[in-house]
Write a protein that holds these residues in place. Structure first.
Motif, PDB file in Angstrom:
ATOM      1  N   SER A 164       0.859  -1.183   0.000  1.00  0.00           N
ATOM      2  CA  SER A 164       0.000   0.000   0.000  1.00  0.00           C
ATOM      3  C   SER A 164       0.894   1.232   0.000  1.00  0.00           C
ATOM      4  O   SER A 164       1.917   1.272   0.692  1.00  0.00           O
ATOM      5  N   MET A 165       0.513   2.231  -0.792  1.00  0.00           N
ATOM      6  CA  MET A 165       1.292   3.466  -0.843  1.00  0.00           C
ATOM      7  C   MET A 165       0.390   4.654  -0.520  1.00  0.00           C
ATOM      8  O   MET A 165      -0.592   4.907  -1.223  1.00  0.00           O
ATOM      9  N   THR A 166       0.728   5.334   0.563  1.00  0.00           N
ATOM     10  CA  THR A 166      -0.064   6.483   0.980  1.00  0.00           C
ATOM     11  C   THR A 166       0.401   7.713   0.207  1.00  0.00           C
ATOM     12  O   THR A 166       1.237   8.489   0.671  1.00  0.00           O
ATOM     13  N   ILE A 167      -0.143   7.849  -0.983  1.00  0.00           N
ATOM     14  CA  ILE A 167       0.244   8.937  -1.873  1.00  0.00           C
ATOM     15  C   ILE A 167      -1.002   9.362  -2.639  1.00  0.00           C
ATOM     16  O   ILE A 167      -1.823   8.520  -3.012  1.00  0.00           O
ATOM     17  N   ASN A 168      -1.137  10.660  -2.870  1.00  0.00           N
ATOM     18  CA  ASN A 168      -2.385  11.168  -3.434  1.00  0.00           C
ATOM     19  C   ASN A 168      -2.167  12.000  -4.695  1.00  0.00           C
ATOM     20  O   ASN A 168      -2.334  11.511  -5.798  1.00  0.00           O
ATOM     21  N   ALA A 169      -1.769  13.250  -4.560  1.00  0.00           N
ATOM     22  CA  ALA A 169      -1.632  14.105  -5.748  1.00  0.00           C
ATOM     23  C   ALA A 169      -0.716  13.491  -6.809  1.00  0.00           C
ATOM     24  O   ALA A 169      -1.066  13.459  -7.987  1.00  0.00           O
ATOM     25  N   ASN A 198      -4.525   7.677  -3.483  1.00  0.00           N
ATOM     26  CA  ASN A 198      -5.090   8.289  -4.687  1.00  0.00           C
ATOM     27  C   ASN A 198      -6.410   9.022  -4.416  1.00  0.00           C
ATOM     28  O   ASN A 198      -7.268   9.116  -5.284  1.00  0.00           O
ATOM     29  N   ASP A 199      -6.598   9.530  -3.194  1.00  0.00           N
ATOM     30  CA  ASP A 199      -7.860  10.170  -2.792  1.00  0.00           C
ATOM     31  C   ASP A 199      -7.614  11.665  -2.619  1.00  0.00           C
ATOM     32  O   ASP A 199      -7.266  12.130  -1.540  1.00  0.00           O
ATOM     33  N   ILE A 200      -7.803  12.426  -3.680  1.00  0.00           N
ATOM     34  CA  ILE A 200      -7.463  13.837  -3.619  1.00  0.00           C
ATOM     35  C   ILE A 200      -8.527  14.665  -2.915  1.00  0.00           C
ATOM     36  O   ILE A 200      -8.222  15.721  -2.328  1.00  0.00           O
ATOM     37  N   ARG A 219      -9.357  13.769 -13.285  1.00  0.00           N
ATOM     38  CA  ARG A 219      -8.941  13.112 -14.523  1.00  0.00           C
ATOM     39  C   ARG A 219      -7.816  12.120 -14.256  1.00  0.00           C
ATOM     40  O   ARG A 219      -7.842  10.981 -14.758  1.00  0.00           O
ATOM     41  N   LEU A 220      -6.822  12.525 -13.482  1.00  0.00           N
ATOM     42  CA  LEU A 220      -5.721  11.619 -13.164  1.00  0.00           C
ATOM     43  C   LEU A 220      -6.229  10.360 -12.468  1.00  0.00           C
ATOM     44  O   LEU A 220      -5.778   9.240 -12.748  1.00  0.00           O
ATOM     45  N   ILE A 221      -7.170  10.530 -11.555  1.00  0.00           N
ATOM     46  CA  ILE A 221      -7.714   9.393 -10.816  1.00  0.00           C
ATOM     47  C   ILE A 221      -8.439   8.433 -11.750  1.00  0.00           C
ATOM     48  O   ILE A 221      -8.230   7.212 -11.698  1.00  0.00           O
ATOM     49  N   THR A 222      -9.289   8.967 -12.618  1.00  0.00           N
ATOM     50  CA  THR A 222     -10.024   8.090 -13.533  1.00  0.00           C
ATOM     51  C   THR A 222      -9.096   7.481 -14.586  1.00  0.00           C
ATOM     52  O   THR A 222      -9.339   6.356 -15.043  1.00  0.00           O
ATOM     53  N   ASN A 223      -8.032   8.181 -14.940  1.00  0.00           N
ATOM     54  CA  ASN A 223      -7.019   7.583 -15.824  1.00  0.00           C
ATOM     55  C   ASN A 223      -6.402   6.351 -15.175  1.00  0.00           C
ATOM     56  O   ASN A 223      -6.159   5.326 -15.843  1.00  0.00           O
ATOM     57  N   ILE A 224      -6.141   6.444 -13.876  1.00  0.00           N
ATOM     58  CA  ILE A 224      -5.588   5.294 -13.149  1.00  0.00           C
ATOM     59  C   ILE A 224      -6.603   4.153 -13.113  1.00  0.00           C
ATOM     60  O   ILE A 224      -6.251   2.987 -13.314  1.00  0.00           O
ATOM     61  N   PHE A 225      -7.880   4.473 -12.847  1.00  0.00           N
ATOM     62  CA  PHE A 225      -8.929   3.444 -12.856  1.00  0.00           C
ATOM     63  C   PHE A 225      -8.902   2.676 -14.184  1.00  0.00           C
ATOM     64  O   PHE A 225      -8.907   1.442 -14.215  1.00  0.00           O
ATOM     65  N   GLU A 226      -8.907   3.431 -15.275  1.00  0.00           N
ATOM     66  CA  GLU A 226      -8.990   2.836 -16.606  1.00  0.00           C
ATOM     67  C   GLU A 226      -7.743   2.008 -16.912  1.00  0.00           C
ATOM     68  O   GLU A 226      -7.840   0.860 -17.376  1.00  0.00           O
ATOM     69  N   TYR A 227      -6.573   2.574 -16.642  1.00  0.00           N
ATOM     70  CA  TYR A 227      -5.320   1.886 -16.949  1.00  0.00           C
ATOM     71  C   TYR A 227      -5.198   0.582 -16.157  1.00  0.00           C
ATOM     72  O   TYR A 227      -4.866  -0.476 -16.725  1.00  0.00           O
ATOM     73  N   CYS A 228      -5.483   0.652 -14.871  1.00  0.00           N
ATOM     74  CA  CYS A 228      -5.294  -0.535 -14.031  1.00  0.00           C
ATOM     75  C   CYS A 228      -6.335  -1.618 -14.318  1.00  0.00           C
ATOM     76  O   CYS A 228      -6.038  -2.807 -14.178  1.00  0.00           O
ATOM     77  N   SER A 229      -7.535  -1.218 -14.715  1.00  0.00           N
ATOM     78  CA  SER A 229      -8.548  -2.225 -15.034  1.00  0.00           C
ATOM     79  C   SER A 229      -8.076  -3.127 -16.172  1.00  0.00           C
ATOM     80  O   SER A 229      -8.466  -4.296 -16.251  1.00  0.00           O
ATOM     81  N   ILE A 238      -7.769   2.975  -5.660  1.00  0.00           N
ATOM     82  CA  ILE A 238      -7.984   4.120  -4.768  1.00  0.00           C
ATOM     83  C   ILE A 238      -8.301   3.591  -3.376  1.00  0.00           C
ATOM     84  O   ILE A 238      -8.886   2.516  -3.224  1.00  0.00           O
ATOM     85  N   SER A 239      -7.878   4.308  -2.377  1.00  0.00           N
ATOM     86  CA  SER A 239      -8.261   4.017  -0.994  1.00  0.00           C
ATOM     87  C   SER A 239      -8.959   5.263  -0.477  1.00  0.00           C
ATOM     88  O   SER A 239      -8.321   6.216  -0.037  1.00  0.00           O
ATOM     89  N   ILE A 240     -10.272   5.259  -0.595  1.00  0.00           N
ATOM     90  CA  ILE A 240     -11.079   6.437  -0.274  1.00  0.00           C
ATOM     91  C   ILE A 240     -11.047   6.611   1.243  1.00  0.00           C
ATOM     92  O   ILE A 240     -11.504   5.755   1.983  1.00  0.00           O
ATOM     93  N   SER A 241     -10.483   7.718   1.669  1.00  0.00           N
ATOM     94  CA  SER A 241      -9.995   7.798   3.048  1.00  0.00           C
ATOM     95  C   SER A 241     -10.866   8.638   3.962  1.00  0.00           C
ATOM     96  O   SER A 241     -11.014   9.847   3.778  1.00  0.00           O
TER      97      SER A 241
END
Length: 559
Positions: A164-169, A198-200, A219-229, A238-241
């Motif tokens: 797990s990586m606690t990183i957002n922006a 990833n919870d900005i 946009r960056l967040i949804t780009n990650i969703f799409e790429y990782c899927s 994402i870890s919605i915090s």
């Protein structure tokens, strides 16, 4: 759960008890307070009976583990099949020192890694940036380029651990570095397991390590969703915090309501970007705080699971039950740790960890006793890990699933928190959604008001904090604390210089320009970030390209 005849009988028996037993006792020995309240300020009644859960339908609202609405847990066997992941959060100074800590934790039985990054890394600056001075390696590990990430995970096979990586922006950049390290180890992206925070939105609300404005951040967040899927299917995108929302002073119901409102915003953004809900929703995860009030926290976790399941089914029409599961990591409450009598923190953490387990968490980090004073020492982090292992191995609480279910108190509080959280979500909907509510300062003000009330209770002695406002003792200055050597900044600066001298700078320039063009358009930027990372472009260089295109976020001023 009972018919009217049975409830009438219970009501009569209660009234008889109050008249003939309770009132006589109260006349002789009054209760110590006029009103008892939870940590969140919610009223706690003297006694809970079947009357308090009369409206709850067992099958529809409580149900069975591993089945909608998941009130009793996400897995059919829960901890009888597999314990939660003991994911100890660690990172400090250089990648070399943090790597040693990770190897130690794994050797002591930690079953997952969790990376803490330093402040410059969190806000997208390299260690040699003027704004990074004095902060390099202080609250986490400094990661400036793929070279640092290679060192951080040296000797740790990425196909064998979950990270797990606690990183957002700059989450996209750190994820790209992790993927690139996997490639160098011969581990393909489809075998990587872990989570990026990833919870900005919660950064705008409660924490402050944001970089870009709302729209490009989403946009960056949804780009990650799409790429990782497609490319990293085992990764939680994402870890919605709610953790930091609670640390900022929210109540339990606010933590659930505001966190799930953020989750709704992410789901809506992904659907708007053209993604099918059942494609990305199973990889959403959550991150909650476990505070001091044991029963309130257990009820909170159960309420969050049930409410999210309903939201995904009824609001977003998810068809897969995996999309409806609220899977979450828990960390014990850092805001409850005290610098006074720090050994007391061991007991606080144990109670908070117990609440997380009784509430059905999927993974858990236990804070260390000295974290109110400094980063944890090896001895302290060992005690924190042993706390989890004792709960798992010695207490018996893992023998049966959701052992507090059916408690009149727990079920009533679960429903109360669910209803209150839903009120907050409805209010946020009326304001135009989470992003708009943040821009208006509504969520921030609600948390601020709650934090102020809590602090006033401590100062007025209406709320006791052992060792702080009661039961104080004279104490010597703490010894043996972990201190990060200021030379770390110089070491990182030299490392950056060495990387830039050894890399193909023409290739780096080309990759950064390609990223700039992608940011200016509508393409998914993840492949371009990954290409830049592979050429050893630094975190700061990549984030500066995005700063140039996207701009920077300015926080709303609360009046």
């Amino acid at each position: 759960m009972l018919n009217n005849e049975e409830l009438s009988k219970i009501k009569t028996a209660r009234e008889n008890w109050e008249e003939k037993v309770l009132n006589k006792t109260l006349e002789k020995s009054p209760e110590s307070k006029e009103e008892f309240r939870s940590v969140s300020g919610a009223t706690v009644e003297r006694l809970y009976t079947p009357e308090d859960v009369a409206e709850i339908d067992y099958v529809e609202e409580i149900g069975y583990p591993g089945q909608y609405p998941f009130t009793r847990g996400c897995q059919p066997t829960m901890y009888r099949g597999k314990n939660w992941t003991m994911r100890m959060y660690a990172g400090f100074a250089t990648a070399e020192e943090s790597n040693e800590r990770y190897k130690y934790l794994v050797s002591q039985g930690s079953t997952g890694l969790s990376v803490a990054f330093d402040l410059p890394t969190q806000i997208g600056y390299d260690s040699d940036h003027s704004l990074a001075q004095g902060e390099v390696g202080k609250v986490g590990v400094a990661i400036d380029s793929l070279k640092d990430m290679e060192i951080l995970f040296d000797g740790i096979p990425l196909d064998k651990v979950s990270t797990s990586m606690t990183i957002n922006a700059p989450a996209a950049v750190l994820l790209a570095m992790y993927i690139a390290v996997g490639e160098k180890q011969g581990v393909s992206a489809d075998k990587l397991r872990g989570t990026i925070q990833n919870d900005i939105l919660k950064e705008y609300i409660a924490r402050g390590t944001y970089i870009f404005p709302t729209e490009p951040s989403m946009r960056l967040i949804t780009n990650i969703f799409e790429y990782c899927s497609k490319e990293v299917p085992k990764w939680n995108t994402i870890s919605i915090s709610g953790y930091h929302i609670r640390e900022a002073g929210s109540t339990a119901a606010q933590e659930v309501g505001f966190t799930l409102a953020d989750g709704i915003a992410y789901v809506e953004a992904a659907i708007k970007a053209g993604l099918d809900v059942d494609t990305f929703a199973p990889r959403l995860s959550f991150f909650f705080n476990s505070h001091n009030d044991l029963f309130e926290e257990v009820a909170k976790f159960r309420a969050a699971r049930r409410l999210w399941a309903k939201i995904m089914k009824e609001r977003f029409h998810a068809k897969s039950e995996k999309s409806m599961m609220l899977k979450f990591h828990t960390q014990t409450a850092g805001c409850t740790l005290t610098a006074q009598q720090p050994d007391n923190n061991i007991i606080r953490v144990a109670m908070q960890a117990l609440a997380a387990v009784l509430g059905g968490t999927q993974s858990l980090h236990t804070n260390s006793r000295d974290e109110a004073l400094a980063l944890p020492t090896t001895d302290s982090v060992t005690i924190a890990l042993r706390t989890q292992q004792i709960i798992a191995s010695e207490t018996g609480v893992t023998n049966t699933i959701d052992p507090l279910a059916g408690s009149y108190f727990i079920e009533a509080k679960t429903k109360e928190i669910e209803d209150k959280a839903m009120e907050y979500i409805s209010k946020i909907d009326d304001l135009g959604g989470a992003a708009r509510a943040i821009d208006l300062g509504y969520i921030q003000k609600e948390i601020s008001d709650s934090a102020y009330k809590y602090q006033m209770e401590i100062e007025s002695l209406d709320r006791i904090v052992v060792g702080v406002n009661k039961y104080q003792v004279k104490e010597e200055s703490p010894k043996g604390l972990l201190r990060v050597d200021p030379i770390v900044g110089e070491m990182q600066t030299k490392k950056i210089h060495d990387v830039k001298s050894a890399r193909n700078n023409d290739a780096v320039k080309s990759r950064l320009e390609a990223l700039r063009t992608a940011c200016q358009g509508t393409e998914n930027v993840m492949p371009y970030i990954l290409d830049a990372v592979r050429e050893y472009a630094t975190l700061g260089e990549i984030c500066q390209v995005m700063r140039d295109v996207f701009g920077e976020y300015e926080q709303a001023v609360l009046l």
